[in-house]
Design a protein around this motif. Sequence first.
Motif, PDB file in Angstrom:
ATOM      1  N   ALA A  93      -2.387   2.103  -4.681  1.00 47.44           N
ATOM      2  CA  ALA A  93      -2.168   3.467  -4.486  1.00 47.44           C
ATOM      3  C   ALA A  93      -3.337   4.146  -3.563  1.00 47.44           C
ATOM      4  O   ALA A  93      -4.297   4.149  -3.958  1.00 47.44           O
ATOM      5  CB  ALA A  93      -1.905   4.301  -5.400  1.00 47.44           C
ATOM      6  N   ILE A 151      -6.201   2.205  -7.557  1.00 48.63           N
ATOM      7  CA  ILE A 151      -5.876   3.636  -6.956  1.00 48.63           C
ATOM      8  C   ILE A 151      -7.152   3.953  -6.098  1.00 48.63           C
ATOM      9  O   ILE A 151      -8.392   4.183  -6.739  1.00 48.63           O
ATOM     10  CB  ILE A 151      -5.761   4.838  -8.038  1.00 48.63           C
ATOM     11  CG1 ILE A 151      -4.677   4.287  -9.095  1.00 48.63           C
ATOM     12  CG2 ILE A 151      -5.498   6.034  -7.586  1.00 48.63           C
ATOM     13  CD1 ILE A 151      -4.659   4.897 -10.283  1.00 48.63           C
ATOM     14  N   ALA A 206       1.053   6.307  -9.369  1.00 52.12           N
ATOM     15  CA  ALA A 206      -0.189   5.664  -9.105  1.00 52.12           C
ATOM     16  C   ALA A 206      -0.741   4.906 -10.252  1.00 52.12           C
ATOM     17  O   ALA A 206      -1.318   3.653 -10.086  1.00 52.12           O
ATOM     18  CB  ALA A 206      -1.174   6.848  -8.959  1.00 52.12           C
ATOM     19  N   CYS A 236       0.163   1.184 -10.215  1.00 49.87           N
ATOM     20  CA  CYS A 236      -0.597   0.295  -9.328  1.00 49.87           C
ATOM     21  C   CYS A 236      -1.789  -0.290  -9.550  1.00 49.87           C
ATOM     22  O   CYS A 236      -2.361  -0.158 -10.561  1.00 49.87           O
ATOM     23  CB  CYS A 236      -0.915   1.169  -8.058  1.00 49.87           C
ATOM     24  SG  CYS A 236       0.425   1.854  -7.232  1.00 49.87           S
ATOM     25  N   LEU A 243       0.239   8.223  -1.472  1.00 56.17           N
ATOM     26  CA  LEU A 243       0.757   9.439  -2.194  1.00 56.17           C
ATOM     27  C   LEU A 243       0.260  10.740  -1.878  1.00 56.17           C
ATOM     28  O   LEU A 243      -1.195  10.959  -1.760  1.00 56.17           O
ATOM     29  CB  LEU A 243       0.536   9.105  -3.759  1.00 56.17           C
ATOM     30  CG  LEU A 243       1.404   7.906  -4.128  1.00 56.17           C
ATOM     31  CD1 LEU A 243       0.551   7.382  -5.625  1.00 56.17           C
ATOM     32  CD2 LEU A 243       2.678   7.834  -4.213  1.00 56.17           C
ATOM     33  N   ASP A 272       0.864  -1.150   0.069  1.00 60.35           N
ATOM     34  CA  ASP A 272       0.069  -0.076   0.102  1.00 60.35           C
ATOM     35  C   ASP A 272       0.746   1.236   0.079  1.00 60.35           C
ATOM     36  O   ASP A 272       1.710   1.525   1.033  1.00 60.35           O
ATOM     37  CB  ASP A 272      -0.859   0.005   1.246  1.00 60.35           C
ATOM     38  CG  ASP A 272      -1.867  -1.144   1.275  1.00 60.35           C
ATOM     39  OD1 ASP A 272      -2.226  -1.670   0.150  1.00 60.35           O
ATOM     40  OD2 ASP A 272      -2.275  -1.657   2.272  1.00 60.35           O
ATOM     41  N   ILE A 273       1.050   2.188  -1.161  1.00 60.96           N
ATOM     42  CA  ILE A 273       1.715   3.212  -1.220  1.00 60.96           C
ATOM     43  C   ILE A 273       0.866   4.553  -1.078  1.00 60.96           C
ATOM     44  O   ILE A 273      -0.188   4.521  -1.710  1.00 60.96           O
ATOM     45  CB  ILE A 273       2.495   3.370  -2.456  1.00 60.96           C
ATOM     46  CG1 ILE A 273       3.537   4.661  -2.310  1.00 60.96           C
ATOM     47  CG2 ILE A 273       1.736   3.258  -3.634  1.00 60.96           C
ATOM     48  CD1 ILE A 273       4.708   4.415  -3.406  1.00 60.96           C
TER      49      ILE A 273
END
Length: 273
Positions: A116, A136, A130, A133, A90, A87-88
Motif C-alpha cells: 500500500a 505500507i 492498508a 497489505c 490509497l 501495488d495499491i
Amino acid sequence: MGFGDLFWIIFIAIAMQPFLRQKFLEIARQKAIEAIERKRGSRVILLVHRQETMSLLGFPIMRYIDIDDSEEVIRAIRLTDKDVPIDIILHTPGGLVLAALQIALAIKKHPAKVTAFVPHYAMSGGTLIALACDEIVMGEHAVLGPVDPQIREYPAASILRAVKRKPPEHIDDSTLILADIAEMALKQMKENLKIILDERYPPEKIEEIAEILSQGYFTHDYPITYEEAKKLGLPVSNEMPVEIYQLMKLFPQPVRGTPTVEYIPLPKKGTKS
C-alpha cells in the motif's frame, strides 16, 4: 469565412477544453501507471478520492469508498496472476465499511506481495485496506487513521460511554437501540481486524493493534503518522518512490474560483554567500 462561422469555431473550441483536458489527463495517468508497473513488475491499482464539482450547479461532492470502488478493485485483483505483486495507491478519507472490508479481504487472499502506498492520507476505510497489505509505504507527512465504527454521526464507542453515564430509566429507547448497534459494531470491527491481521503478527500483537485502532481510543480523524504507525508495530516504510508523487499530480483537485494555495511549482534552493 464570416464572423458568425469564426464565432462558432471559437465557441466549440472553448466548450471542448474541459473534455480534452480530462482526456489528456487520463492518457497521462495510464502512461504513468504503465511506467510504474514496468519498473516494479507489479499490478498498480489506484483508489483516489478527490472533492468533485457537480456540472452546471457547481457545488462540491465529497467522494468516498463505495460498492462501485470495491467491485472495481476486486475485478482488478481477479485479473492479476497469483504470482504478480500488487501495488495499491490509497488517497481517501474512508467510506463504507462493507466496501473497504471487501477490498481488504480480497487483498489478504492475494498470494503475492501487496504494497500500500499512502502519499498523503488514507483514513478510516483506507487504513483498513492498508492493514491488509504486506507493507505500507507512507510519505514523509502522510497519515493513517483509526478504524473505529461510526453510527450515524457518532462514534460507536462514544455512544456506549454516554449510555453508561446515565441510569437506564433516564435513557430513551432510540438511544438504547443505538447503544446496542454500537456494541455489535465495535465487536464486529475488532473481529474483522483480527481476520485481516492474522498470520502477519503474533496473537498478542494482533489483539493490541485491533483493540487500539477499532475501539475508540482516539477521535475518528486522529492522524496516525509514520512514527506512530512504526511504534504500533505496523509494517511501514517511508521510502516513497518519486513516481508515486508524480502520478498523484495527475489527479488535480477541481478548482473553483481563486485557488486557496498558490506557489511557483519549482524547486527552491538557497544561495551560497
